[in-house]
Write an enzyme that holds these catalytic residues in place. Structure first.
Site, PDB file in Angstrom:
ATOM      1  N   HIS A 583       0.804  -1.215   0.000  1.00 39.14           N
ATOM      2  CA  HIS A 583       0.000   0.000   0.000  1.00 39.14           C
ATOM      3  C   HIS A 583       0.841   1.271   0.000  1.00 39.14           C
ATOM      4  CE1 HIS A 583      -3.987  -2.084   1.003  1.00 39.14           C
ATOM      5  NE2 HIS A 583      -3.889  -1.782  -0.259  1.00 39.14           N
ATOM      6  N   GLU A 819     -10.190 -12.074  -7.395  1.00 37.68           N
ATOM      7  CA  GLU A 819      -8.845 -11.909  -6.835  1.00 37.68           C
ATOM      8  C   GLU A 819      -8.401 -13.151  -6.073  1.00 37.68           C
ATOM      9  OE1 GLU A 819      -8.859  -8.349  -4.442  1.00 37.68           O
ATOM     10  OE2 GLU A 819     -10.847  -8.753  -3.664  1.00 37.68           O
ATOM     11  N   ASP A 843      -4.195  -9.026  -5.479  1.00 35.93           N
ATOM     12  CA  ASP A 843      -4.415 -10.229  -4.677  1.00 35.93           C
ATOM     13  C   ASP A 843      -4.375 -11.482  -5.532  1.00 35.93           C
ATOM     14  OD1 ASP A 843      -4.652  -9.617  -1.892  1.00 35.93           O
ATOM     15  OD2 ASP A 843      -6.383  -8.394  -2.422  1.00 35.93           O
ATOM     16  N   CYS A 890      -8.772  -3.904 -12.005  1.00 38.12           N
ATOM     17  CA  CYS A 890      -8.574  -2.744 -11.128  1.00 38.12           C
ATOM     18  C   CYS A 890      -7.331  -2.878 -10.269  1.00 38.12           C
ATOM     19  CB  CYS A 890      -9.806  -2.491 -10.264  1.00 38.12           C
ATOM     20  SG  CYS A 890     -10.167  -3.860  -9.169  1.00 38.12           S
TER      21      CYS A 890
HETATM   22  C1  PEP Z   1      -6.454  -6.061  -5.845  1.00 35.82           C
HETATM   23  O1  PEP Z   1      -6.324  -6.947  -4.988  1.00 35.82           O
HETATM   24  O2  PEP Z   1      -5.934  -6.101  -6.977  1.00 35.82           O
HETATM   25  C2  PEP Z   1      -7.239  -4.855  -5.540  1.00 35.82           C
HETATM   26  C3  PEP Z   1      -7.551  -3.987  -6.460  1.00 35.82           C
HETATM   27  O3  PEP Z   1      -7.603  -4.670  -4.262  1.00 35.82           O
HETATM   28  P1  PEP Z   1      -6.631  -4.175  -3.083  1.00 35.82           P
HETATM   29  O4  PEP Z   1      -5.311  -3.778  -3.681  1.00 35.82           O
HETATM   30  O5  PEP Z   1      -7.318  -3.054  -2.416  1.00 35.82           O
HETATM   31  O6  PEP Z   1      -6.552  -5.415  -2.252  1.00 35.82           O
HETATM   32 MG    MG Z   2      -7.574  -7.010  -3.240  1.00 33.78          MG
END
Ligand code: PEP
Ligand code: MG
Length: 957
Positions: A583, A819, A843, A890
């Site tokens: 993150h 995911e 994920d 995404c």
């Molecule tokens: C992902 O896992 O690709 C996603 C978009 O969700 P996050 O990164 O918030 O887990």
């Molecule tokens: Mg995710």
């Protein structure tokens, strides 16, 4: 400090439910002038974050940090509810103790109560009590006997004057658990009473938790009010517990036996004279602690478990300290020891169990108490205990000038600037000080300097929330309880550094041990600020920021570190560890700071100011590059800038390939205010609203109305463009402070995402209601995170459809995030039921490749361009299209310029990326040819590794 007495209690009240009970309690606090009426909101909010039910029919409702300004005076008010009040989850409360506190005073109360709650069940007695005094007696436990044993005797202590001797006495009482912070101060204020023969008597009732008597003698005779001072009795007075002993002492003095005390050379003689229990002669053993971070929460817990497996008393103390030590079965006592690596621990056990218990404890400590440990220094080497803070870790050499290092591209852009390497400071200091006065002065001056440094940060900071953090830091430095404990250690002869670091660490560990996310955050702050003071005391300076924009080099950056960076000062970020989907990397991208991560430990050895060239698009670092390379990078940066400018100018044009295939490009956002900005940057919609980030912006869980307002704001910003919202995705790498979750061995494989939501359908339902209500005829797509099977999807869908009957929405689609590999593999089945898929490649990659996305060293290999991941994407798209459904991506892969042709070639209909990448992604799509991209994707699927795929696309780029 919070004390309990009969006048604070209202007996025999009734309340139909918890809310009514809270209102009654708040009313009591207001009537007695303790709080303003607004405190009730805080009490309600605190209950919403987590019940304050303590056990055995008791709850201790209190406000939140936000409502502390509503507190006029610290205090408690109690109400007895003989018929009980349901405090949630069927827990009945018969006695509610409302706390009005500006800081953490309630923790002390909690301590007091947990002691009373230790044995048996009080609930029946609490509901049946007819008089307030009965309740007070129940809460305070049985009348206490006077504590007097060898740990309360300190003979020949190093004290320069009366005050220092008092500190020693108070310290002994505190260590024995007789008194809380504040006692020493009150003792100093009280009137010393001469007993004759150089003996003196002092007593105080303040902050006493258990009556106790300490006796201390100075190493060299002192004088008080012109009379000799050879021994001091310090009484922590509570009730009449000391009466008998006092009478005996008077008799002894009348008999002229005062010298028994003033000239005592062993505690046994003192105890014998006073008729106290003599110290046990228990078997004991010493073992040296080798855990890198000392006896912190985890190893301490392991030690408690070993000790608790024996049916008898086991005590522990730091070798060299006097007294009986503390129970090895008490986690808080162990933490308060502040034992560090290299310190010897002395265990004693009652004879009946000693033969088994002591070897078992020795073996457990030597095995590391659940942690892997480095052996301690051999005799002859400097023992680590003498050098706290120094590390035995051998760091790799810094990469030489001209080195080209391949790491992980985390945020695009080229950055050039001097290195500012931020590594933990290495601090070296002696354990013993140069006398209390000198050490006090040193500490005061370090605290004053750090406070002034922080004030400068407050004055310079434009962000209100950053200022708030620093203001809290200043308050921590002023904490009187901490200061008192530190002073007591100084009085024991410790250096300012040792006293400060042991006490700040002990408080931090205690806060962590309470398993409260907010307190755990405070612990991190306390350590941070603690190290700053320590650095000042050790004369170690943090590296000075270069004048020009620099490249920040760190081991790892936390998301909060990135968020608080000054974008004008930090040209780029380089970390030794971490991966592209961590993150912190996502935040760096959002802030537009070029970053590369996972470059390896060697970068931490770079000299301050080393010129660096960082290519965030390709993950390449060049150390002290030659003039030609720099020139080329500048040209490339310029070309990129022009490219960006062009892309930006065309950001509102659709993303259509040269052969006419349109791909929708949307934005990933995490705050409701970002949607309008995203549209301004070319977004054709929001492809992922991470609602847990919206929740995180609130100090407590937003209710339905607050959520509805947030979602409305997003839709308003979109001006009729579609919004894809992900329901709360909490757990794994996304903790929510006010949603505490039990620790799990494998949180990424545990209760997270939809699994967690289905365990708390009330929260999911509230969120869905808020979402549906916010739509107002605008296109709304709702998706559920981490769906792994059809059943989870159906339960969530059915809930949404049921609510839709109540709250009609014209343009609603329901889908899932793909995911979890099982969802991709089941896509043909799921595609029949969903309206759309959105592939979360972050994920999906983690689970497909079995690499933790935040793993310090492996996450660099978690590349979404791995053919295995591409195959899962291809399968998902194929299955969806066969059912006429659309598919988005995404995850971070959607914004990777090398991945865009492949995703388009695999048939992905929508790419959702960070707002800053939208224009570039659109421009990239416009350069493509669908037929060619399809062929390229098929070739990629047949390759063997992510590297091979990157090479393939790189060549054709
Ligand atoms: C992902 O896992 O690709 C996603 C978009 O969700 P996050 O990164 O918030 O887990
Ligand atoms: Mg995710």
């Amino acid at each position: 400090m919070l004390e309990l007495n009969a006048a604070q209690i209202r007996m025999g009240r009734a309340a139909p439910d918890k809310l009514a009970a809270l209102a009654l309690l708040a009313e009591g606090l207001v009537d007695d002038g303790l709080v303003e009426p607004g405190y009730l909101t805080g009490m309600q909010a605190r209950e919403a974050q987590g019940s304050t039910y303590l056990g055995q029919g008791i709850a201790i409702p209190h406000g939140t940090p936000e409502t502390r300004d509503q507190v006029k005076r610290t205090g408690v008010r109690l109400i007895q509810f003989p018929d009980g009040v349901d405090w949630g989850d069927g827990q009945q409360v018969y006695l509610a103790i409302a706390v009005a506190a500006r800081s953490d005073e309630h923790l002390h109360l909690l301590q007091l109560l947990t002691r009373a709650l230790g044995e048996g069940d009080l609930s029946q007695a609490l509901r049946e009590a007819g008089e307030p005094e009965q309740l007070v007696a129940l809460l305070q436990g049985a009348p206490r006997e006077l504590a007097l044993d060898s740990q309360l005797i300190g003979l020949g202590v190093a004290a320069e004057d009366f005050d220092e001797l008092v500190w020693h006495g108070a310290r002994l009482l505190k260590r024995a658990g007789c008194v809380a912070s504040g006692f020493a101060g009150s003792l100093l204020q009280s009137q010393p009473l001469p007993l004759g023969e150089g003996l003196w008597w002092l007593n105080s009732e303040q902050a006493v938790e258990q009556p106790g008597l300490a006796f201390v003698t100075p190493a060299r005779p002192l004088v008080l009010h012109g009379q000799p001072l050879t021994g001091l009795f310090c009484l922590a007075s509570l009730g009449e517990a000391h009466r008998q002993l006092l009478e005996r002492l008077c008799d002894l003095l009348i008999e002229g036996r005062g010298a028994t005390f003033s000239q005592a050379t062993c505690s046994r003689a003192v105890l014998e004279a006073l008729g106290a229990e003599l110290p046990e002669d228990w078997p004991s053993l010493r073992v040296t602690l080798a855990n890198a971070h000392g006896l912190h929460a985890r190893p301490a817990k392991a030690l408690v478990e070993v000790a608790q497996s024996f049916d008898g008393e086991i005590r522990i103390r730091l070798a060299g300290e006097s007294g009986r030590g503390v129970s090895a079965k008490s986690l808080s006592k162990l933490l308060a020891l502040g034992a560090r690596r290299g310190q010897a621990l002395e265990f004693s056990a009652e004879p009946a169990i000693a033969a088994d218990a002591l070897p078992a404890i020795e073996a457990a400590v030597l095995a590391g108490l659940g942690e892997s440990i480095e052996p301690l220094a051999l005799p002859g080497e400097t023992p680590p205990s003498e050098e706290p803070g120094t590390s035995t870790f051998v760091r790799p050499r810094a990469p030489a000038a001209g080195t080209r290092l391949q790491a992980v591209a985390a945020a695009p852009g080229i950055a050039i600037g001097p290195a500012l390497v931020r590594t933990p400071l290495e601090l070296d200091y002696p354990q013993r000080g140069q006398g209390m006065l000198v050490e006090l002065q040193r500490l005061d001056s370090a605290l004053a300097q750090v406070t002034a440094d922080i004030q400068r940060l407050i004055d310079d900071s434009e962000e209100a929330n950053v200022r708030e953090i620093f203001i809290t830091h200043q308050a921590m430095l002023r904490d009187p309880t901490l200061r008192e404990d530190v002073n007591a250690r100084l009085a024991d002869g410790f250096s300012a550094e040792a006293a400060w670091s042991v006490e700040t660490e002990a408080v931090a560990q205690q806060q962590e041990a309470l398993h409260d996310a907010l307190l755990a955050e405070r612990a991190a702050d306390l350590r941070d600020i603690g190290r700053r003071v320590l650095a000042h005391l050790c004369g170690v300076e943090a590296p000075r920021e270069p004048d020009e924009p620099y490249i920040l080099v760190m081991d790892e950056v936390a998301p909060s570190d990135v968020a608080s960076l000054n974008r004008l000062r930090v040209a780029g970020i380089l970390t030794a560890r971490g991966g592209a989907t961590a993150h912190s990397a996502i935040i760096a991208r959002a802030l537009g700071i070029p970053a590369i991560v996972g470059a390896g430990e060697a970068v931490l050895a770079l000299a301050q100011g080393t010129p660096l060239l960082l290519d965030g698009d390709h993950g390449v670092l060049r150390v002290a590059p030659d003039a030609q390379t720099l020139e080329q990078a500048r040209r490339e940066r310029e070309a990129n800038r022009l490219r960006r400018e062009r892309a930006h100018a065309e950001r509102m044009l659709p993303a259509v390939t040269r052969d006419g295939h349109a791909v929708e490009v949307a934005a990933n956002i995490g705050a409701s205010g970002e949607s309008a900005e995203a549209v301004e940057l070319g977004a054709e919609g929001v492809g992922l609203l991470r609602t847990e980030l919206v929740f995180m912006d609130h100090a407590q869980a937003p209710d339905r109305h607050a959520q509805e307002a947030e979602y409305r704001r997003v839709l308003d910003g979109l001006g009729g463009r579609p919004l894809v919202v992900r329901t709360l995705d909490v757990g794994g790498d996304k903790p929510l402070p006010y949603w505490p979750m039990p620790a799990e061995e494998n949180p990424f494989l545990g209760v997270r995402g939809i699994r967690l939501s289905l365990q708390r359908p009330d929260i999911l339902e509230t969120q869905l209601r808020a979402l549906l209500a916010s739509a107002d005829g605008r296109p709304l797509r709702i998706m559920f995170p981490m769906v792994g099977g059809v059943e989870e999807w159906r339960i969530a869908r059915d809930l949404a459809l049921r609510l839709r009957e109540e709250i009609p929405v014209d343009d609603l689609q329901l889908g899932i995030m793909v995911e979890v590999p099982s969802a991709a593999l089941l896509a043909p089945v799921l595609a029949r039921e969903v309206d759309f898929f959105s592939i979360g490649t972050n994920d999906l990659t983690q689970y497909a490749l079995a690499i933790d996305r935040g793993h310090p060293t492996l996450s660099a290999q978690a590349d979404g361009l791995h053919p295995a991941v591409l195959r899962l994407i291809g399968m998902t798209v194929e299955a969806a299209h066969a059912e006429g459904k659309w598919v988005g991506v995404c995850g971070e892969l959607a914004g990777d310029m090398l991945a865009v042709p492949l995703l388009v070639g695999l048939g992905v209909d929508e790419l959702s990326v960070s707002a800053r990448s939208i224009a570039l992604v659109k421009a990239r799509v416009r350069e493509l040819d669908l037929a060619h991209s399809r062929a390229l994707a098929q070739r990629a699927l047949a390759l063997e590794s992510a590297g091979a795929v990157r090479d393939l696309v790189g060549e054709t780029h």
